[in-house]
Structure formats: structure tokens, C-alpha cells
Design an enzyme around this catalytic site. Structure first.
Site, mmCIF file in Angstrom:
data_model
loop_
_atom_site.group_PDB
_atom_site.id
_atom_site.type_symbol
_atom_site.label_atom_id
_atom_site.label_comp_id
_atom_site.label_asym_id
_atom_site.label_seq_id
_atom_site.Cartn_x
_atom_site.Cartn_y
_atom_site.Cartn_z
ATOM 1 C CB THR A 107 20.917 43.986 95.483
ATOM 2 O OG1 THR A 107 20.509 42.968 94.523
ATOM 3 C CG2 THR A 107 21.274 43.295 96.710
ATOM 4 C CB CYS A 111 23.161 37.585 88.622
ATOM 5 S SG CYS A 111 23.398 38.648 90.066
ATOM 6 C CB CYS A 115 25.914 35.290 89.572
ATOM 7 S SG CYS A 115 26.853 36.436 90.540
ATOM 8 N NE ARG A 118 24.589 36.503 101.213
ATOM 9 C CZ ARG A 118 24.432 37.406 102.521
ATOM 10 N NH1 ARG A 118 25.060 37.231 103.444
ATOM 11 N NH2 ARG A 118 24.100 38.782 102.525
ATOM 12 N NE ARG A 140 23.768 48.441 90.814
ATOM 13 C CZ ARG A 140 22.939 48.249 91.905
ATOM 14 N NH1 ARG A 140 22.026 48.927 92.071
ATOM 15 N NH2 ARG A 140 23.890 48.011 92.971
ATOM 16 C CB CYS A 142 25.594 41.301 88.461
ATOM 17 S SG CYS A 142 26.908 40.284 89.604
ATOM 18 C CB CYS A 145 27.931 36.858 86.989
ATOM 19 S SG CYS A 145 26.318 37.807 86.751
#
Length: 426
Positions: A107, A111, A115, A118, A140, A142, A145
Site C-alpha cells: 500500500t 502506521c 492502527c 486490517r 506516506r 496513514c 491512525c
């Protein structure tokens, strides 16, 4: 068929310049070239991408990826630490928020351990000590969170940011849709998170901020109209429909320090030191403790700077006796009138405090559960701290879950003395 002929059929066409058994010179039909052992469809075999790889082309990113794999020292130590990190990620352990972040190559997002998103596949996860390292590696933050938010809890950091935003935009319509767009959250998730942390909705928080701003402006001597618009109220009708229950009087009366409704007060010696009792025509509006009468008068003057404050020992005699009986364990007059400013949440908390038996205590968490908001522990503590009528609303009976005193507006020594006094006479 001769063996030579069979060999010819097996071998196919002869190589160029050679002659087969039939006498043909080694030539091939037009368009056919000698078949090399490499003449085949070439398929590109891509090597398996390491778990930490993401589409990164900068030298700094490559260096940071190397640092990430070496952040725990030797190989064995690194493996052990990363296993612990992974277990914390699976458990959503908020205690490790701020110690490291994990990045997901599929992705491109990193995080905090807690967080709520999933959980990714283990082979897609890399650990970094700090958000800055993850960002240098091309990931980058999240938006759910917010791992760069100050404090160990992402939800708390986000709610703090929302509160600052609300305070700075009180003169504008603050809908859930607008807040959600600003903080990249769905309106439903935003309101649920805000209420879980503070115990009230964003709208209730905005109303509270407007009321505090209005009171500050009125105490400064500004006109009602100017104070109203500076506080973010769009019309006088909205102002007056709210101030009746929260100010205890009209804005104009509050601005003039309740000149139209004089505030009477008296002093008394109590087991906790000097006590001040003040009241409007509607009921008791302030009960304070201090070491001297001068301190008590100064506190009353701060709340009602333009008031016609008048000491009236005779008129306050009955209420003074009732309060002293309460402190001595002889019961509180249930008809004792109170004229206090409160939000809806504060009134719910204060009403429950009045139901706590004499000599008993409750934790902040117990009170939060009793009013139907088990996650609003901090909001309950804040409501106790803003109680303007000590003893009449027994906020001293709320302690921490561990049994410690917690906080008290008039000092921990007075809180402990009052609780000891009640337990002795319960």
C-alpha cells in the site's frame, strides 16, 4: 529403408555445406535458418521482491531501507526484535505507539502499532524506528491512525487537532461532513472517535467553546451583540435559547455581573477551613474553600466582575447551616436550590454524584459507566473539576480506580480530610 536413409529422416535437413545420403547438398528451404538452441520464446523471470521493497528509485531511499533492516543490531537480535514488533502489530498494542512504525509495501503506507486498519501480510511489512525514516524510504503516513501525531495514542492526537480546529472556526458552520473532509475521516467514524475520547460530540464541544467565549467577552464588558458574534453565534434567538440553562440568567444580566439579580454571600468556619456561600435569587451559585476571606472574595469577584456583591449573613444563615450539617454527616436538605451553569453532560455527571451515598466513593470509570458513557472517564474528571458548588455536589467522592485521591479543585488535603470525615461518621 536403409539405415542411412533412416538417419537422414531422423536428423532432418543437413547442415549447410554437408551432403546427405541421397546426395543433396546441405541447404535449407527458403525462409528457414539453422535453428539455434537459443531460438525459443524468452520469458522474463522477475525475482521475488523483498518484503521491504516498494517502487523507490532514489539513493536516499535505498540507504534508508538498509538502515531499516539493520536498526536492531545483529541478525539474531534484529530477528527477535522484529518478531516482537510483529506481535505488537497483531495485538494492536497501543503501549508501543511511538516506539516504532510499520510500513506496508503493498500500500505504500506506514502506521503505528495500534492502527485499527486490517493487518497486512508479514512478508509485506518493514519496521522503522521513526516516521521520518519511513517517509525517506518512500512511504506516506496513514490517514487513519496518524502515526506522526503527538502523544502515544493516535485517536487522542487526532481529537486534539479537531478541538484546535473547532476553536479556531467557531464563527463558521461546523458540520460533521466538513470536519470529516478536513481530517480525512467519514462523519460517522469521526464522531464516534471524538465521543470515545472526550465523552461529548463535536457539536457539544463547539457549543461549550462558544459559551466560554461568550462569558469571557461579557465579563470583559463588551456589549451582548458584540460578544454574541465574537463567540460565533449566528443569531440572538440561538443565543438566548442556550444561555437560559447554561448561564442561569440572561446574557445582559451576566454582563452586568447580575446587577438585576444581586449576589449575596456569607462566610463560615468549616472542617476544611474558611468557606464562602454565594447565591442569586434563584439559588446557590457558588461554594468555595480557601485559607482567608480575601481569597474567597477574590474568587467570587473573578466570576462576576461587575456584580453587586453584598454580604448578607442573616439571609444566608439557613443555607449555611444545611451545608455544615452535610459536612458533619447529618444529611443534606434535598430541597436546597442550586443556580449553576452547566452543559448537558455536566448535569448528568453532577446528578449522579448527588446519588453517591455519604461515606462512599466511586471511581471516575464507575461514574462514566453509570451515566451510559463508559469511555468518557476524562470528561467525567473534567466535569468534577468544574463543579462550582463543592459539598452540595459531592465531587470529592470520586477517586481514581487505584484508590488514589485524583484531583480536587480546592486541594487534595481538603479532599482527603472531607472523605475521612465522612467515613468516620457514615
Amino acid at each position: 529403408m536403409s539405415s542411412t536413409t533412416k538417419a537422414t529422416f531422423r536428423s532432418g535437413f543437413p547442415h549447410a555445406g554437408q551432403e546427405n545420403a541421397a546426395g543433396f547438398v546441405g541447404t535449407r528451404p527458403c525462409g528457414l535458418e539453422p535453428k539455434s538452441r537459443f531460438d525459443r520464446k524468452i520469458r522474463m523471470v522477475h525475482p521475488r521482491t523483498p518484503s521491504y521493497a516498494f517502487s523507490i528509485v532514489t539513493t536516499n531511499a535505498i540507504l534508508n531501507l538498509t538502515e531499516a533492516t539493520q536498526m536492531a543490531g545483529g541478525n539474531q537480535t534484529r530477528d527477535d526484535n522484529q518478531n516482537l514488533y510483529w506481535q505488537a502489530v497483531l495485538a494492536r498494542d497501543a503501549r508501543l505507539d511511538g516506539n516504532f512504525v510499520f510500513a506496508v509495501s503493498s500500500t505504500g503506507v506506514y502506521c503505528r502499532p495500534s492502527c485499527a486498519a486490517r493487518r497486512p501480510r508479514r512478508e509485506n511489512v518493514t519496521f522503522f524506528r521513526a516516521p521520518e525514516q519511513a517517509e525517506k524510504a518512500g512511504y506516506r503516513a496513514c490517514l487513519r491512525c496518524r502515526p506522526k501525531a503527538s502523544g502515544g495514542n493516535g485517536a487522542t492526537g487526532m481529537v486534539k487537532a479537531m478541538c484546535r480546529y473547532i476553536e479556531q472556526h467557531l464563527d463558521e458552520p461546523l458540520t460533521l461532513a466538513r470536519l470529516g473532509s478536513e481530517f480525512h475521516q467519514s462523519p460517522f467514524h469521526l464522531q464516534r472517535t471524538f465521543k470515545r475520547v472526550l465523552g461529548i460530540t463535536p457539536r457539544a464541544y463547539a457549543d461549550s467553546c462558544r459559551m466560554n467565549q461568550l462569558k469571557s467577552n461579557l465579563r470583559a464588558g463588551h456589549s451582548v451583540t458584540r460578544s454574541m458574534y465574537d463567540a460565533g453565534y449566528s443569531s440572538s434567538s440561538r443565543l438566548y435559547e442556550r444561555t437560559a440553562s447554561q448561564l442561569g440568567m440572561t446574557p445582559d444580566k451576566y454582563r452586568r455581573g447580575a446587577i438585576a439579580a444581586p449576589i449575596r454571600y456569607t462566610f463560615a468556619d468549616s472542617p476544611l477551613g474558611r468557606m464562602l456561600i454565594a447565591a442569586t435569587d434563584k439559588g446557590i451559585c457558588s461554594i468555595q474553600f480557601a485559607n482567608s476571606d480575601d481569597e474567597l472574595e477574590q474568587g467570587l469577584r473573578h466570576e462576576f466582575p461587575f456584580a453587586n456583591r453584598r454580604r448578607d449573613d442573616d439571609a444566608m444563615q439557613t443555607w449555611k447551616k444545611d451545608l455544615l450539617r452535610q459536612m458533619r454527616g447529618q444529611g443534606l436538605n434535598s430541597t436546597l436550590p442550586l443556580d449553576i451553569q452547566a452543559t448537558a453532560f455536566q448535569r448528568r455527571v453532577w446528578a449522579h454524584l448527588q446519588s453517591i451515598p455519604f461515606g462512599a466513593t466511586r471511581s471516575y470509570a464507575d461514574v462514566a459507566k453509570a451515566i451510559g458513557q463508559p469511555t468518557a472517564t476524562r470528561a467525567v474528571a473534567r466535569a468534577c473539576a468544574t463543579n462550582p458548588v463543592a459539598v452540595a455536589i459531592p465531587c470529592h467522592r470520586v477517586v481514581r480506580k487505584s484508590g488514589e485521591m485524583g484531583g480536587y479543585r480546592w486541594g487534595l488535603d481538603r479532599k482527603k480530610a472531607l472523605l475521612d470525615l465522612e467515613m468516620q461518621r457514615a
